[in-house]
Design a protein around this motif. Structure first.
Motif, mmCIF file in Angstrom:
data_model
loop_
_atom_site.group_PDB
_atom_site.id
_atom_site.type_symbol
_atom_site.label_atom_id
_atom_site.label_comp_id
_atom_site.label_asym_id
_atom_site.label_seq_id
_atom_site.Cartn_x
_atom_site.Cartn_y
_atom_site.Cartn_z
ATOM 1 N N SER A 1 0.802 -1.230 0.000
ATOM 2 C CA SER A 1 0.000 0.000 0.000
ATOM 3 C C SER A 1 0.833 1.277 0.000
ATOM 4 N N LYS A 2 2.133 1.154 -0.247
ATOM 5 C CA LYS A 2 2.983 2.357 -0.287
ATOM 6 C C LYS A 2 2.430 3.346 -1.316
ATOM 7 N N THR A 3 2.446 4.607 -0.965
ATOM 8 C CA THR A 3 1.935 5.733 -1.780
ATOM 9 C C THR A 3 0.403 5.775 -1.883
ATOM 10 N N LEU B 1 6.486 -4.884 7.237
ATOM 11 C CA LEU B 1 7.490 -3.951 6.724
ATOM 12 C C LEU B 1 8.288 -4.690 5.655
ATOM 13 N N ILE B 2 8.328 -4.122 4.437
ATOM 14 C CA ILE B 2 8.989 -4.828 3.331
ATOM 15 C C ILE B 2 10.174 -4.053 2.768
ATOM 16 N N GLY B 3 10.449 -2.859 3.339
ATOM 17 C CA GLY B 3 11.560 -2.053 2.841
ATOM 18 C C GLY B 3 12.712 -2.024 3.830
ATOM 19 N N MET C 1 6.139 -10.077 -7.246
ATOM 20 C CA MET C 1 5.483 -8.772 -7.234
ATOM 21 C C MET C 1 4.495 -8.740 -8.400
ATOM 22 N N SER C 2 3.902 -7.579 -8.673
ATOM 23 C CA SER C 2 2.840 -7.546 -9.688
ATOM 24 C C SER C 2 3.291 -8.077 -11.051
ATOM 25 N N GLY C 3 4.551 -7.818 -11.410
ATOM 26 C CA GLY C 3 5.019 -8.214 -12.735
ATOM 27 C C GLY C 3 5.461 -9.665 -12.844
ATOM 28 N N ILE D 1 3.042 -13.563 -1.828
ATOM 29 C CA ILE D 1 3.355 -12.602 -2.887
ATOM 30 C C ILE D 1 3.072 -11.192 -2.357
ATOM 31 N N ARG D 2 3.868 -10.237 -2.811
ATOM 32 C CA ARG D 2 3.722 -8.840 -2.370
ATOM 33 C C ARG D 2 3.329 -8.008 -3.591
ATOM 34 N N VAL D 3 2.044 -7.682 -3.669
ATOM 35 C CA VAL D 3 1.579 -7.002 -4.875
ATOM 36 C C VAL D 3 0.876 -5.682 -4.562
ATOM 37 N N GLY D 4 1.301 -4.636 -5.248
ATOM 38 C CA GLY D 4 0.686 -3.328 -5.100
ATOM 39 C C GLY D 4 -0.099 -2.954 -6.345
ATOM 40 N N THR D 5 0.616 -2.812 -7.463
ATOM 41 C CA THR D 5 0.026 -2.398 -8.731
ATOM 42 C C THR D 5 -1.142 -3.291 -9.145
ATOM 43 N N LEU D 6 -0.982 -4.581 -8.928
ATOM 44 C CA LEU D 6 -2.001 -5.546 -9.322
ATOM 45 C C LEU D 6 -3.341 -5.291 -8.612
ATOM 46 N N GLU E 1 -1.578 1.376 -11.289
ATOM 47 C CA GLU E 1 -0.231 1.948 -11.421
ATOM 48 C C GLU E 1 0.029 2.993 -10.341
ATOM 49 N N ARG E 2 1.265 2.984 -9.821
ATOM 50 C CA ARG E 2 1.649 4.043 -8.894
ATOM 51 C C ARG E 2 2.066 5.282 -9.672
ATOM 52 N N ILE E 3 1.644 6.441 -9.179
ATOM 53 C CA ILE E 3 2.054 7.684 -9.833
ATOM 54 C C ILE E 3 3.446 8.052 -9.369
HETATM 55 C C1 PLP Z 1 6.739 -1.832 -4.095
HETATM 56 C C2 PLP Z 1 7.132 -3.176 -3.635
HETATM 57 C C3 PLP Z 1 6.392 -4.314 -4.005
HETATM 58 C C4 PLP Z 1 5.162 -4.269 -4.894
HETATM 59 O O1 PLP Z 1 5.401 -3.728 -6.125
HETATM 60 P P1 PLP Z 1 4.290 -3.840 -7.310
HETATM 61 O O2 PLP Z 1 5.089 -3.892 -8.534
HETATM 62 O O3 PLP Z 1 3.440 -2.614 -7.203
HETATM 63 O O4 PLP Z 1 3.510 -5.071 -7.065
HETATM 64 C C5 PLP Z 1 6.803 -5.550 -3.508
HETATM 65 N N1 PLP Z 1 7.883 -5.676 -2.719
HETATM 66 C C6 PLP Z 1 8.623 -4.615 -2.330
HETATM 67 C C7 PLP Z 1 9.791 -4.840 -1.448
HETATM 68 C C8 PLP Z 1 8.271 -3.328 -2.782
HETATM 69 O O5 PLP Z 1 9.011 -2.278 -2.396
#
Ligand code: PLP
Length: 225
Positions: free
Chosen positions: A25-27, A67-69, A196-198, A211-216, A220-222
């Protein structure tokens, strides 16, 4: 924004049962997160400590935050009581700092060891041999404030799907050898967070459990971070 709940439902239908989803959910606004929550999503991921904490305050308490970063040691104090899992532990020093802080708070924090599987220089993580040479049984025993629950990795940012597959495959192999060597009687060591999404489909084929998916989910993130 009905696409958010549609995307979550679609993903739930095609994903194998043993694979869970971290909605990244970042951004994204807390409104967007809440829509995902209302569609049944309970696990969310943020890559920045400050953003996680401020968003968490606005959202339901039963959300499990990952926390994934990259985590700097001076932020450990702030994050330990806020998260369910820290997926991005990239040194034993950090693991030890998390354990100390968790103990002070009477907690145990689930951690994944981030492994550098891509060929890119910018990504954090342990190198393969650093995981292979370590006695993780001893590390885990000496750090009662943490539980080591598996490995996390990010594949190279490339269109070459065979390269991505090779990188994921190497993470799964490393997970299995580490489990057999150091976590034989520890069923908590069971997660492979990759995809990730791709590239999540390849990741699932290669053994991913998270799986860690944001865009999906959110589109798209701006802002690119
Ligand atoms: C942003 C991020 C994701 C997700 O990215 P998407 O391409 O939007 O799915 C997954 N893992 C990490 C560590 C990220 O920073």
């Amino acid at each position: 924004m009905t696409y958010i709940s549609d995307n979550i439902k679609k993903l739930g239908l095609i994903l194998p049962e043993n694979v869970s989803v971290v909605a990244v959910s970042k951004t994204r606004s807390s409104e967007e997160v809440l829509l995902a929550y209302k569609a049944g999503q309970r696990v969310f991921g943020e890559n920045r400590v400050q953003e996680l904490i401020s968003k968490k305050k606005l959202l339901p308490e039963d959300i499990r935050w990952h926390l994934i970063g990259h985590l700097q040691s001076n932020k450990v104090k702030q994050i330990v009581s806020e998260v369910a899992v820290i997926e991005s532990v990239d040194s034993i020093r950090l693991l030890s700092a998390i354990s100390d802080e968790a103990l002070k708070n009477g907690l145990s924090v689930d951690c994944l060891l981030q492994v550098h599987i891509s060929t890119e220089e910018t990504k954090f993580g342990f190198l393969n041999f650093e995981i292979e040479k370590e006695n993780w049984t001893a590390v885990a025993e000496s750090l009662p404030g943490i539980r080591i629950c598996g490995l996390m990795g990010m594949a190279s940012f490339t269109d070459d799907s065979e390269r991505i597959r090779t990188e994921f495959r190497s993470l799964t192999a490393l997970f299995r050898s580490t489990r057999d060597r150091c976590f034989k009687d520890k069923p908590c060591f069971r997660e492979i967070s990759m995809g990730m999404s791709g590239d999540w489909k390849i990741a699932v084929e290669e053994g991913s459990t998270i799986i860690r998916v944001g865009t999906l989910i959110f589109g798209e993130r701006i802002k690119h971070i």
